[in-house]
Design a protein around this motif. Structure first.
Motif, PDB file in Angstrom:
ATOM      1  N   SER A 109      10.437   1.288 -13.275  1.00  0.00           N
ATOM      2  CA  SER A 109      10.678   1.213 -12.097  1.00  0.00           C
ATOM      3  C   SER A 109      10.930   0.711 -11.028  1.00  0.00           C
ATOM      4  CB  SER A 109       8.870   1.453 -12.106  1.00  0.00           C
ATOM      5  OG  SER A 109       8.231   2.224 -12.751  1.00  0.00           O
ATOM      6  N   TYR A 110      11.316  -0.561 -11.606  1.00  0.00           N
ATOM      7  CA  TYR A 110      11.588  -1.705 -10.164  1.00  0.00           C
ATOM      8  C   TYR A 110      12.862  -1.663 -10.401  1.00  0.00           C
ATOM      9  CZ  TYR A 110      12.055  -5.574  -7.570  1.00  0.00           C
ATOM     10  OH  TYR A 110      11.895  -6.985  -6.407  1.00  0.00           O
ATOM     11  N   ILE A 111      13.587  -1.715 -11.228  1.00  0.00           N
ATOM     12  CA  ILE A 111      15.113  -1.866 -11.614  1.00  0.00           C
ATOM     13  C   ILE A 111      16.005  -0.857 -11.267  1.00  0.00           C
ATOM     14  CG2 ILE A 111      17.060  -1.264 -12.916  1.00  0.00           C
ATOM     15  CD1 ILE A 111      15.392  -3.480 -15.164  1.00  0.00           C
ATOM     16  N   PHE A 112      14.474   0.621 -10.671  1.00  0.00           N
ATOM     17  CA  PHE A 112      15.495   2.115 -10.322  1.00  0.00           C
ATOM     18  C   PHE A 112      15.326   2.168  -9.536  1.00  0.00           C
ATOM     19  CE2 PHE A 112      14.569   6.260  -8.352  1.00  0.00           C
ATOM     20  CZ  PHE A 112      14.893   7.032  -8.699  1.00  0.00           C
ATOM     21  N   TYR A 113      14.008   1.371  -8.422  1.00  0.00           N
ATOM     22  CA  TYR A 113      14.214   1.365  -6.961  1.00  0.00           C
ATOM     23  C   TYR A 113      14.286   0.360  -6.035  1.00  0.00           C
ATOM     24  CZ  TYR A 113       9.469   4.713  -7.542  1.00  0.00           C
ATOM     25  OH  TYR A 113       8.712   5.716  -7.866  1.00  0.00           O
ATOM     26  N   LEU A 118       8.790   6.815 -14.481  1.00  0.00           N
ATOM     27  CA  LEU A 118       8.691   6.296 -13.523  1.00  0.00           C
ATOM     28  C   LEU A 118       7.687   5.997 -12.562  1.00  0.00           C
ATOM     29  CD1 LEU A 118      11.103   4.922 -11.687  1.00  0.00           C
ATOM     30  CD2 LEU A 118      11.085   6.847 -10.420  1.00  0.00           C
ATOM     31  N   ILE A 119       6.704   5.531 -12.334  1.00  0.00           N
ATOM     32  CA  ILE A 119       5.423   4.640 -11.603  1.00  0.00           C
ATOM     33  C   ILE A 119       5.975   5.587  -9.827  1.00  0.00           C
ATOM     34  CG2 ILE A 119       4.645   3.284  -9.967  1.00  0.00           C
ATOM     35  CD1 ILE A 119       4.561   1.707 -13.051  1.00  0.00           C
ATOM     36  N   GLU A 120       5.068   6.301  -9.070  1.00  0.00           N
ATOM     37  CA  GLU A 120       5.095   6.780  -8.308  1.00  0.00           C
ATOM     38  C   GLU A 120       4.999   5.787  -7.140  1.00  0.00           C
ATOM     39  OE1 GLU A 120       3.422   7.495  -5.303  1.00  0.00           O
ATOM     40  OE2 GLU A 120       1.629   6.929  -6.147  1.00  0.00           O
ATOM     41  N   GLU A 121       5.709   6.079  -6.393  1.00  0.00           N
ATOM     42  CA  GLU A 121       5.879   5.264  -4.939  1.00  0.00           C
ATOM     43  C   GLU A 121       4.681   4.601  -4.219  1.00  0.00           C
ATOM     44  OE1 GLU A 121       8.851   6.626  -1.932  1.00  0.00           O
ATOM     45  OE2 GLU A 121      10.109   6.542  -2.624  1.00  0.00           O
ATOM     46  N   GLY A 122       4.154   5.577  -4.175  1.00  0.00           N
ATOM     47  CA  GLY A 122       2.655   4.795  -3.461  1.00  0.00           C
ATOM     48  C   GLY A 122       1.494   4.202  -4.591  1.00  0.00           C
ATOM     49  N   LYS A 123       2.066   4.034  -6.111  1.00  0.00           N
ATOM     50  CA  LYS A 123       1.696   2.961  -6.853  1.00  0.00           C
ATOM     51  C   LYS A 123       2.685   1.634  -6.838  1.00  0.00           C
ATOM     52  CE  LYS A 123      -0.588   3.072 -11.625  1.00  0.00           C
ATOM     53  NZ  LYS A 123      -1.376   4.442 -12.403  1.00  0.00           N
ATOM     54  N   MET A 124       3.314   2.335  -6.836  1.00  0.00           N
ATOM     55  CA  MET A 124       4.232   1.269  -7.184  1.00  0.00           C
ATOM     56  C   MET A 124       4.353   0.263  -5.986  1.00  0.00           C
ATOM     57  SD  MET A 124       6.655  -0.270  -9.366  1.00  0.00           S
ATOM     58  CE  MET A 124       7.374  -1.415  -9.320  1.00  0.00           C
ATOM     59  N   ALA A 125       3.873   0.687  -4.728  1.00  0.00           N
ATOM     60  CA  ALA A 125       3.430  -0.466  -3.259  1.00  0.00           C
ATOM     61  C   ALA A 125       1.901  -1.149  -4.124  1.00  0.00           C
ATOM     62  CB  ALA A 125       3.448   0.789  -2.588  1.00  0.00           C
ATOM     63  N   GLU A 126       1.114  -0.443  -4.027  1.00  0.00           N
ATOM     64  CA  GLU A 126      -0.150  -1.194  -4.404  1.00  0.00           C
ATOM     65  C   GLU A 126       0.096  -2.902  -5.883  1.00  0.00           C
ATOM     66  OE1 GLU A 126      -3.472   1.190  -5.791  1.00  0.00           O
ATOM     67  OE2 GLU A 126      -2.391   3.042  -4.090  1.00  0.00           O
ATOM     68  N   ILE A 127       0.719  -2.460  -6.404  1.00  0.00           N
ATOM     69  CA  ILE A 127       1.687  -3.328  -7.421  1.00  0.00           C
ATOM     70  C   ILE A 127       2.021  -3.818  -7.002  1.00  0.00           C
ATOM     71  CG2 ILE A 127       2.469  -3.558  -9.939  1.00  0.00           C
ATOM     72  CD1 ILE A 127       1.950  -0.446 -10.205  1.00  0.00           C
ATOM     73  N   LEU A 128       2.656  -3.956  -6.527  1.00  0.00           N
ATOM     74  CA  LEU A 128       3.730  -4.673  -6.028  1.00  0.00           C
ATOM     75  C   LEU A 128       2.680  -5.665  -4.596  1.00  0.00           C
ATOM     76  CD1 LEU A 128       7.170  -2.927  -5.204  1.00  0.00           C
ATOM     77  CD2 LEU A 128       6.416  -5.369  -6.349  1.00  0.00           C
ATOM     78  N   THR A 129       2.390  -4.829  -4.281  1.00  0.00           N
ATOM     79  CA  THR A 129       0.993  -6.261  -2.714  1.00  0.00           C
ATOM     80  C   THR A 129       0.659  -6.796  -4.090  1.00  0.00           C
ATOM     81  OG1 THR A 129       0.848  -3.857  -1.643  1.00  0.00           O
ATOM     82  CG2 THR A 129      -0.527  -5.573  -1.550  1.00  0.00           C
ATOM     83  N   GLU A 130      -0.121  -5.924  -4.650  1.00  0.00           N
ATOM     84  CA  GLU A 130      -1.074  -7.167  -5.775  1.00  0.00           C
ATOM     85  C   GLU A 130      -0.480  -8.472  -6.640  1.00  0.00           C
ATOM     86  OE1 GLU A 130      -5.044  -6.863  -6.340  1.00  0.00           O
ATOM     87  OE2 GLU A 130      -4.764  -5.390  -4.935  1.00  0.00           O
TER      88      GLU A 130
END
Length: 127
Positions: free
Chosen positions: A90-94, A34-46
């Motif tokens: 990760s997206y599905i989990f979150y 699972l991609i950790e939340e902070g990194k997931m936020a950075e990816i989603l921003t991009e």
């Protein structure tokens, strides 16, 4: 008649089992990789910035837009060292854990707002 009642019982049992499964909360155990939340936020921003760039390109073909976005998405995943499978998992989990997704999107919103503010500041400094 006996066969009909057995079939009816079986359907009731299956439907009840399905409903019980569908109405339970998703498991809280985090999946492996699972991609950790902070990194997931950075990816989603991009990702959201890439979507905005593609929409500004005003490509006449939907296929062209999809190809352009897919290229940008691949670059984003490469930049963060993740693959499509890890991102989707990760997206599905979150997505199935709204409290986590809310935390992530608050970070995304703040990051995008900072980028907008920085862009506006640059434009206002130009003569």
């Amino acid at each position: 008649m006996h066969r009909h009642s057995s079939l009816r019982y079986l359907w009731t049992l299956l439907l009840g089992g399905w409903l019980a499964t569908a109405c339970t909360n998703p498991t809280d155990s985090k999946p492996a990789g699972l991609i950790e939340e902070g990194k997931m936020a950075e990816i989603l921003t991009e990702v959201h910035m890439a979507e905005a760039r593609v929409s500004r390109l005003s490509l006449t073909s939907l296929d062209s837009s999809q190809v352009a976005y897919k290229h940008m998405e691949t670059q984003i995943f490469k930049k963060f060292g993740v693959d499509t499978a890890a991102y989707r998992k990760s997206y599905i989990f979150y997505s199935s854990h709204p409290a986590n997704m809310e935390v992530i999107y608050k970070q995304v919103t703040q990051s995008l707002q900072k980028k907008i503010d920085a862009g506006n500041a640059k434009r206002s400094k130009k003569p």
